[in-house]
Design an enzyme around this catalytic site. Sequence first.
Site, PDB file in Angstrom:
ATOM      1  N   ASN A   1      -1.567 -30.950   5.580  1.00  0.00           N
ATOM      2  CA  ASN A   1      -0.402 -29.886   4.828  1.00  0.00           C
ATOM      3  C   ASN A   1       0.919 -30.965   5.069  1.00  0.00           C
ATOM      4  O   ASN A   1       1.234 -31.592   6.038  1.00  0.00           O
ATOM      5  CB  ASN A   1      -0.027 -28.818   5.691  1.00  0.00           C
ATOM      6  CG  ASN A   1       0.952 -28.041   5.263  1.00  0.00           C
ATOM      7  OD1 ASN A   1       1.052 -27.708   3.822  1.00  0.00           O
ATOM      8  ND2 ASN A   1       1.793 -27.470   6.074  1.00  0.00           N
TER       9      ASN A   1
ATOM     10  N   ASN B   1       5.055 -32.926  -5.944  1.00  0.00           N
ATOM     11  CA  ASN B   1       4.132 -33.629  -4.918  1.00  0.00           C
ATOM     12  C   ASN B   1       2.956 -33.997  -5.447  1.00  0.00           C
ATOM     13  O   ASN B   1       2.270 -35.259  -5.396  1.00  0.00           O
ATOM     14  CB  ASN B   1       4.162 -33.107  -3.572  1.00  0.00           C
ATOM     15  CG  ASN B   1       5.327 -33.052  -2.759  1.00  0.00           C
ATOM     16  OD1 ASN B   1       5.886 -34.094  -2.444  1.00  0.00           O
ATOM     17  ND2 ASN B   1       6.162 -31.787  -2.541  1.00  0.00           N
TER      18      ASN B   1
ATOM     19  N   HIS C   1       4.863 -30.755   5.074  1.00  0.00           N
ATOM     20  CA  HIS C   1       5.956 -29.764   5.309  1.00  0.00           C
ATOM     21  C   HIS C   1       7.183 -30.532   5.447  1.00  0.00           C
ATOM     22  O   HIS C   1       7.539 -31.717   5.872  1.00  0.00           O
ATOM     23  CB  HIS C   1       5.613 -29.331   6.640  1.00  0.00           C
ATOM     24  CG  HIS C   1       6.743 -28.245   6.958  1.00  0.00           C
ATOM     25  ND1 HIS C   1       6.692 -27.186   6.357  1.00  0.00           N
ATOM     26  CD2 HIS C   1       7.682 -28.109   7.841  1.00  0.00           C
ATOM     27  CE1 HIS C   1       7.541 -26.274   7.013  1.00  0.00           C
ATOM     28  NE2 HIS C   1       8.334 -26.693   7.777  1.00  0.00           N
TER      29      HIS C   1
ATOM     30  N   ASP D   1       1.983 -24.434  10.048  1.00  0.00           N
ATOM     31  CA  ASP D   1       2.845 -25.838  10.363  1.00  0.00           C
ATOM     32  C   ASP D   1       2.821 -26.158  11.659  1.00  0.00           C
ATOM     33  O   ASP D   1       3.732 -26.623  12.249  1.00  0.00           O
ATOM     34  CB  ASP D   1       4.509 -25.212  10.061  1.00  0.00           C
ATOM     35  CG  ASP D   1       4.515 -25.022   8.322  1.00  0.00           C
ATOM     36  OD1 ASP D   1       3.735 -25.385   7.578  1.00  0.00           O
ATOM     37  OD2 ASP D   1       5.429 -24.186   8.040  1.00  0.00           O
TER      38      ASP D   1
ATOM     39  N   ILE E   1      -1.277 -18.439   3.500  1.00  0.00           N
ATOM     40  CA  ILE E   1      -2.030 -18.554   4.703  1.00  0.00           C
ATOM     41  C   ILE E   1      -3.040 -18.888   4.745  1.00  0.00           C
ATOM     42  O   ILE E   1      -4.189 -18.039   3.877  1.00  0.00           O
ATOM     43  CB  ILE E   1      -1.252 -17.335   5.787  1.00  0.00           C
ATOM     44  CG1 ILE E   1      -0.216 -16.860   5.718  1.00  0.00           C
ATOM     45  CG2 ILE E   1      -2.261 -17.565   7.228  1.00  0.00           C
ATOM     46  CD1 ILE E   1       0.990 -17.339   6.819  1.00  0.00           C
TER      47      ILE E   1
END
Length: 171
Positions: A96, A15, A98, A133, A81
């Site tokens: 983020n 990514n 996911h 998440d 984390i």
Amino acid sequence: MKKKWAVFISGTGSNLNAMLDIRENIRLVVSSSSQALGILKSKRAGVPTLILPKPIDWNQLNQTLESFGINAIFLAGFMKIIPESFISDFKGTIINLHPSLLPDYPGLKSIEKAFQDQKPLGVSVHQVIPEVDAGEILVQRRTETLQSLESSEFLVHLSEQRLVREVIAKC
Ligand code: GAR
């Protein structure tokens, strides 16, 4: 104001690689591992690259980001984390990537679990909050489920790479 991104990675960096097409928006790559393949990609693109010490000194990291003028962080496969104190101290946006249609399937092996449950597959980009998440979903894309897990995963990863490029290009 145009965002100055730091991209955080831990592994392959596919990514990151997709985002590096729009190189001028990315000021720094931060890796939690010296072994991450993504480091080679950032170095090849000429982007400054920081490898985090173990344990991570989150205060020091915040100062380094400030010295680079970073006002946005993109977690792209960053498998650490993020502590609450870092999130509140950082004066900018943290998002983020996911590989699921959150809030379904947070955590690890999301694609595999959704595939086994015969649930829709897809990708999400969301704001980062202390809960993993979770956080406001900014954009989601559903992807097709194919016959095998491997081919379905391939489509999810393609969709991720398209999406991160779009997000970086827009901001
Ligand atoms: C991506 O699939 C990303 O969505 C996932 O890690 C992979 C990193 O791949 N992130 C998470 O699961 C975060 N909860 P990459 O290193 O090739 O970009």
